[in-house]
Design an enzyme around this catalytic site. Structure first.
Site, short mmCIF file in Angstrom:
data_model
loop_
_atom_site.label_atom_id
_atom_site.label_comp_id
_atom_site.label_asym_id
_atom_site.label_seq_id
_atom_site.Cartn_x
_atom_site.Cartn_y
_atom_site.Cartn_z
N HIS A 81 8.94 -3.30 -6.64
CA HIS A 81 8.35 -3.01 -7.96
C HIS A 81 9.38 -2.34 -8.86
O HIS A 81 9.04 -1.43 -9.62
CB HIS A 81 7.13 -2.09 -7.84
CG HIS A 81 6.01 -2.62 -7.00
ND1 HIS A 81 5.12 -3.55 -7.45
CD2 HIS A 81 5.64 -2.33 -5.73
CE1 HIS A 81 4.23 -3.82 -6.50
NE2 HIS A 81 4.53 -3.09 -5.44
N SER A 119 5.89 -5.47 -0.88
CA SER A 119 5.90 -4.07 -1.30
C SER A 119 6.18 -3.13 -0.10
O SER A 119 7.28 -3.16 0.43
CB SER A 119 4.57 -3.77 -2.00
OG SER A 119 4.62 -2.56 -2.68
N ALA A 120 5.23 -2.34 0.34
CA ALA A 120 5.47 -1.45 1.50
C ALA A 120 5.90 -2.26 2.72
O ALA A 120 6.76 -1.82 3.50
CB ALA A 120 4.21 -0.64 1.82
N GLY A 124 0.86 -1.18 0.00
CA GLY A 124 0.00 0.00 0.00
C GLY A 124 0.89 1.23 0.00
O GLY A 124 1.89 1.26 -0.71
N GLU A 135 9.26 -7.30 -9.82
CA GLU A 135 8.07 -8.08 -9.47
C GLU A 135 8.28 -9.55 -9.85
O GLU A 135 8.55 -9.85 -11.03
CB GLU A 135 6.85 -7.51 -10.19
CG GLU A 135 6.53 -6.09 -9.73
CD GLU A 135 5.36 -5.47 -10.47
OE1 GLU A 135 4.91 -6.05 -11.48
OE2 GLU A 135 4.90 -4.39 -10.04
#
Lengths: 234, 234
Positions: free
Chosen positions: A159, A122-123, A90, A194
């Site tokens: 990413h 991700s985050a 997020g 990714e």
């Protein structure tokens, strides 16, 4: 005793949420029946409840129950006693602000250091680095500090995106942005594409997935790291 | 008395630095012989001197002399007495940190409000909004605050980029990032594509260039604004 999966993304194009990591997670979370989910990064601004619901559905396939950290009166105790912990993706600024304001970084680090299996996407992977300063996210809120867990001796750029030679867009490429980071900072940065993830076992950090990853250090040309590269001493 | 050109980008693909704005700048800086350049955003981490050199070359074609703000002992006085001011692009965090730490935001705002012609590109445009919170840049340094000049009653997203329907990349689109901003903030956001700029004359704010711009408000679908749209009351 550390045991982490630190993934560039939760989702590969055309596949379900966490699907590409199914086998990895079965092994990573072996024996785990209940997982504490940190929903603070709120992708697209969705609520903690809605985000936890999505993750609950995904982990049902692994027969793992999911409880959102936001539902506990004592979040620190919940992390300390968790069988396993997952921090979803997020907005990294939103995630880091919430973790700092609730003083949860030291507690989360203690849980990780004492062997609680951790998954980040991700985050949730970004916060495993030295700081969140190589995030791709917008500064939509102001955290009190950019410092993060420091489980990794470097920073992550999840990413990671290669420059498109055909593009006529003049905004900075990802590589230029990371080079700008190194005009002001010395911490190395791993650009994780990714489909790539890091597997941390005790002190060992191994690059996993089929792709190479891009390694940036100050004042040197970036290099490509092959899958199975040991990043422990880098 | 305000007089500003607030551009998405300094450079269009395949053209020289500021070239596409030549006619606009001739008119905007009519009568100006010397301009104060704010080089603090340091694109690709280049030095204040190197950046000022690049801008000096570009403005020589307009017969305007350029002096870097970093060369003055009294930067506040330099802004106050400037014939014109240009803030170049680069990293918005670096730019905003420097302006805050030198207490130059109020001085710059006073100069703009008293009619000093101003040009901003990219990061130099970002600071004309209410805050820098819709920048695309990496948080490579920590500014004391995200607040900026507030010349515009909204925020800008320079280098606005439409989602690529063919892309298999799972990182958030620009539109999703701005929607996440609106989960936490109410300030409208203008997505300004490369080739667009805002012309501010007194209180009037007009969209210029051949392209439409994208307008984001909380809890509403984004809309496209045609060139020559008056954004003054939006």
């Amino acid at each position: 005793m550390r045991k982490l999966i630190i993934a560039s993304t939760s989702t590969l194009h055309g596949t379900a949420y966490l699907e590409y990591l199914t086998d990895t997670l079965k092994s990573h979370f072996q024996g785990v029946t209940k997982l504490v989910f940190i929903p603070f990064a709120r992708p697209s601004g969705i609520s903690h409840d809605a985000y936890t619901e999505k993750v609950t559905t995904a982990f049902a396939k692994l027969n793992i129950e999911v409880v959102g950290l936001h539902t506990f009166d004592d979040a620190a105790a919940a992390l300390t006693h968790a069988q396993a912990i997952f921090t979803g993706g997020g907005n990294t600024f939103v995630l880091v602000k919430e973790l700092h304001e609730r003083n949860l970084f030291p507690v989360l680090l203690d849980a990780i250091n004492s062997g609680t299996p951790y998954l980040g996407c991700s985050a949730g992977s970004n916060i495993c680095g030295q700081s969140m300063q190589t995030t791709n996210d917008m500064p939509i809120v102001m955290p009190p500090s950019f410092q993060t867990l420091g489980v990794l001796p470097f920073n992550l750029n999840p990413h990671f995106l290669d420059a498109d030679a055909q593009s006529k867009h003049m905004g900075e490429t990802r590589e230029t942005r990371i080079q700008e980071y190194h005009a002001f900072n010395t911490t190395p940065v791993l650009g994780l594409r990714e489909g790539s993830w890091l597997e941390v076992s005790d002190e060992k950090i191994i690059l996993k997935g089929a792709l190479t990853a891009r390694w940036f250090t100050p004042q040197q040309s970036a290099t490509e790291l092959e899958p199975e590269t040991d990043l422990t001493k880098m």
